[in-house]
Write an enzyme that holds these catalytic residues in place. Sequence first.
Site, PDB file in Angstrom:
ATOM      1  N   GLU A  95       0.871  -1.178   0.000  1.00 20.86           N
ATOM      2  CA  GLU A  95       0.000   0.000   0.000  1.00 20.86           C
ATOM      3  C   GLU A  95       0.904   1.223   0.000  1.00 20.86           C
ATOM      4  O   GLU A  95       1.959   1.223   0.647  1.00 20.86           O
ATOM      5  CB  GLU A  95      -0.924   0.019   1.217  1.00 20.86           C
ATOM      6  CG  GLU A  95      -1.870  -1.170   1.303  1.00 20.86           C
ATOM      7  CD  GLU A  95      -2.790  -1.305   0.104  1.00 20.86           C
ATOM      8  OE1 GLU A  95      -3.133  -0.274  -0.513  1.00 20.86           O
ATOM      9  OE2 GLU A  95      -3.159  -2.450  -0.225  1.00 20.86           O
ATOM     10  N   HIS A 250      -7.994  -3.229   0.401  1.00 21.80           N
ATOM     11  CA  HIS A 250      -6.894  -2.263   0.306  1.00 21.80           C
ATOM     12  C   HIS A 250      -6.119  -2.130   1.609  1.00 21.80           C
ATOM     13  O   HIS A 250      -5.303  -1.219   1.743  1.00 21.80           O
ATOM     14  CB  HIS A 250      -7.372  -0.888  -0.167  1.00 21.80           C
ATOM     15  CG  HIS A 250      -7.857  -0.879  -1.591  1.00 21.80           C
ATOM     16  ND1 HIS A 250      -7.077  -1.296  -2.645  1.00 21.80           N
ATOM     17  CD2 HIS A 250      -9.055  -0.516  -2.119  1.00 21.80           C
ATOM     18  CE1 HIS A 250      -7.777  -1.184  -3.766  1.00 21.80           C
ATOM     19  NE2 HIS A 250      -8.973  -0.732  -3.480  1.00 21.80           N
TER      20      HIS A 250
END
Length: 290
Positions: A95, A250
């Site tokens: 990320e 995510h």
Amino acid sequence: MLMGCWVRAIFKRSAAFEQCKEHCRMFSSSLRPRPRITRARKNWLRAAYADNIRRETIEQPVEPNLIFRERFRKEMDTVKLAPQIFDYFLVLDFEATCDRTRMPEVQEIIEFPVVKVDAQTMEVVSTFHHYVLPRVNPALTTFCTQLTGIIQDMVDGQPHFEEVTQLFQKWMDAEGLLHPECKSCFVTCGDWDLATMLPMQSDYFKVPVPSYFDRWINVKHSFSECIGHFPRGLMLMLESLNIQHTGRHHSGIDDCMNIVKIMRALSERGYVFRINGQRTAVRGGKGKKF
């Protein structure tokens, strides 16, 4: 004499008449609708039936059945997974810093998760997970926090990118993944992580990229070969395989765990994972992550 015959005729006709009436009554009663079974009555019947089955099960010896079920489960676990050519899979999902309207000039990794998976059992055996403090843009945007779930406190005080890569190298060595006889391969959801993000940040900060990052398995291509259509993202793969998504989409570590579920489902269908991505083939930032 005539009167007697007439009385007998009336008597016989009335008896036949009564018998006919009785037959009609019985026939009409059979045509009456049966009383409706209410929902409460149905629930009571189900509970009574289940209780009866439970009692019959308790009365039966259960030990042989348990032994058989355990043996059957173990046999299914060993049979339904396809043998793989690797010893371990290293599932990775970065990320990075981002913004809604305009991407940062220098995008930096803020979560560095890698899950070590036994290739023959598809079970997680070890995990490397570090948050990373960005240098160029140390303050996370609101959009970045909303997308990844990573708040500012989670990266403040964490090591920078070059320090985390050194920690990861030590973890790889401690796990025996750098041994020449150990066959391992990284697994990603798309080519963005290792084709674009890692080389771009490494070039910016002059951090050498280890050669074990040069090749990987893009699980999207693996899914396409096994199932027959190319998926746009992680969620579509889970939905196609009827797998429940867990965690937060995510979130790097949660995405890794969901990728492991996808890999196990493909292995159960007899799929053997092979390398289908490399940096030399996608150099120049062509990779994309959905």
